[in-house]
Scaffold this motif. Structure first.
Motif, PDB file in Angstrom:
ATOM      1  N   ASP A  34       0.845  -1.195   0.000  1.00 19.36           N
ATOM      2  CA  ASP A  34       0.000   0.000   0.000  1.00 19.36           C
ATOM      3  C   ASP A  34       0.881   1.246   0.000  1.00 19.36           C
ATOM      4  N   ILE A  35       1.773   1.252  -0.961  1.00 19.23           N
ATOM      5  CA  ILE A  35       2.720   2.353  -1.131  1.00 19.23           C
ATOM      6  C   ILE A  35       1.978   3.613  -1.544  1.00 19.23           C
ATOM      7  N   PRO A  40      -1.407   7.507  -8.075  1.00 18.25           N
ATOM      8  CA  PRO A  40      -0.742   6.989  -9.268  1.00 18.25           C
ATOM      9  C   PRO A  40       0.550   6.266  -8.909  1.00 18.25           C
ATOM     10  N   ASP A  41       1.003   5.362  -9.779  1.00 13.25           N
ATOM     11  CA  ASP A  41       2.208   4.594  -9.505  1.00 13.25           C
ATOM     12  C   ASP A  41       3.402   5.488  -9.213  1.00 13.25           C
ATOM     13  N   GLU A  42       3.503   6.593  -9.945  1.00  9.35           N
ATOM     14  CA  GLU A  42       4.675   7.460  -9.852  1.00  9.35           C
ATOM     15  C   GLU A  42       4.846   8.063  -8.458  1.00  9.35           C
ATOM     16  N   LYS A  43       3.780   8.079  -7.684  1.00  8.61           N
ATOM     17  CA  LYS A  43       3.872   8.595  -6.317  1.00  8.61           C
ATOM     18  C   LYS A  43       4.920   7.821  -5.519  1.00  8.61           C
ATOM     19  N   ALA A  44       5.095   6.541  -5.824  1.00  4.72           N
ATOM     20  CA  ALA A  44       6.044   5.708  -5.094  1.00  4.72           C
ATOM     21  C   ALA A  44       7.475   6.205  -5.235  1.00  4.72           C
ATOM     22  N   LEU A  45       7.794   6.865  -6.341  1.00  4.34           N
ATOM     23  CA  LEU A  45       9.153   7.357  -6.538  1.00  4.34           C
ATOM     24  C   LEU A  45       9.535   8.377  -5.479  1.00  4.34           C
ATOM     25  N   GLU A  46       8.554   9.134  -5.018  1.00  2.69           N
ATOM     26  CA  GLU A  46       8.798  10.102  -3.944  1.00  2.69           C
ATOM     27  C   GLU A  46       9.260   9.388  -2.678  1.00  2.69           C
ATOM     28  N   LEU A  47       8.627   8.273  -2.368  1.00  2.00           N
ATOM     29  CA  LEU A  47       9.019   7.504  -1.187  1.00  2.00           C
ATOM     30  C   LEU A  47      10.408   6.898  -1.361  1.00  2.00           C
ATOM     31  N   PHE A  48      10.655   6.262  -2.486  1.00  2.00           N
ATOM     32  CA  PHE A  48      11.947   5.612  -2.694  1.00  2.00           C
ATOM     33  C   PHE A  48      13.098   6.609  -2.616  1.00  2.00           C
ATOM     34  N   SER A  49      12.855   7.844  -3.046  1.00  2.00           N
ATOM     35  CA  SER A  49      13.919   8.856  -3.061  1.00  2.00           C
ATOM     36  C   SER A  49      14.341   9.288  -1.660  1.00  2.00           C
ATOM     37  N   MET A  50      13.570   8.912  -0.646  1.00  2.00           N
ATOM     38  CA  MET A  50      13.895   9.295   0.727  1.00  2.00           C
ATOM     39  C   MET A  50      14.976   8.410   1.345  1.00  2.00           C
TER      40      MET A  50
END
Length: 221
Positions: A34-35, A40-50
């Motif tokens: 539940d990332i 949208p899928d691209e929202k996950a990139l914000e999390l990974f960048s942390m």
């Protein structure tokens, strides 16, 4: 090895940096689904960048199925139906959830869970390495209560007393730690509300030692 485990951020990553500060030095990040909140899928990139650490992630039932491709192309490692070994520890993952009453985007029949996880374990073997299972759904009967009903995935129970650690999410109100045989099952709580877990995994002895601390934004470890 120190693991930083989160579940169910649902697109709200406002507490992650504080939780990382509380956790201290971390070697691997585990994200138990539940990332996003239905994309949208691209929202996950914000999390990974942390994260500067290696990130292992599986999708949840509230993620679109297409997020698997995005994870695979990102800085994170897609662990859905796959396994990796890091510093002598085997990590196996399974995303989505067994069917719910809500017809969410990423639900999987129990038989498909069994086939997918069976393929991974047959190909890789799980007997000779410390084993961590990363899954969105909990095993049946453990950290899976919704009211008086158990809603976990029965296939995951086959890993109880085989895996050293199982990290799950999905049931927001079931934050906690339960031991079943040699397996420590952890639901770190809803990351959107500022919950996470720090897990120290020591494999130096004959039997791996698992030490879990549940943490909360606003508190010190």
């Amino acid at each position: 090895m120190r693991l930083f485990a989160i579940a169910d951020p649902h697109g709200n990553y406002s507490k992650i940096e504080e939780l990382l500060r509380i956790a201290g030095k971390v070697d691997v990040v585990l994200i138990a689904g539940d990332i996003t909140n239905f994309g949208p899928d691209e929202k996950a990139l914000e999390l990974f960048s942390m994260f500067d650490q290696q990130v292992l992630a599986v999708p949840g039932n509230c993620d679109q199925r297409s997020i698997i491709e995005l994870i695979g192309e990102s800085s994170a490692t897609d662990l859905h139906g796959r396994s990796v070994t890091i510093e002598g520890v085997r990590f196996i993952g399974m995303g989505g959830s067994n069917p719910t009453p809500f017809c969410t985007p990423f639900e999987i029949q129990e038989c498909d869970y069994e086939e997918s996880l069976g393929n991974v374990t047959e190909q890789e073997g799980i007997d000779n390495e410390p084993l961590v299972i990363l899954t969105h759904a909990p095993p049946f009967g453990i950290l899976d209560n919704v009211g008086n009903e158990h809603v976990g995935c029965k296939v995951l129970n086959t890993f109880l007393d085989k895996a050293d650690l199982m990290v799950c999410g999905h049931i927001h109100e079931a934050r906690g730690i339960v031991t079943s045989g040699k397996t420590t099952v952890v639901n770190p709580g809803m990351a959107a509300l500022g919950f996470a877990a720090v897990i120290d995994l020591d494999i130096s002895a004959d039997e791996p030692d698992v030490d879990v601390t549940l943490i909360e934004a606003g508190e010190k470890i």
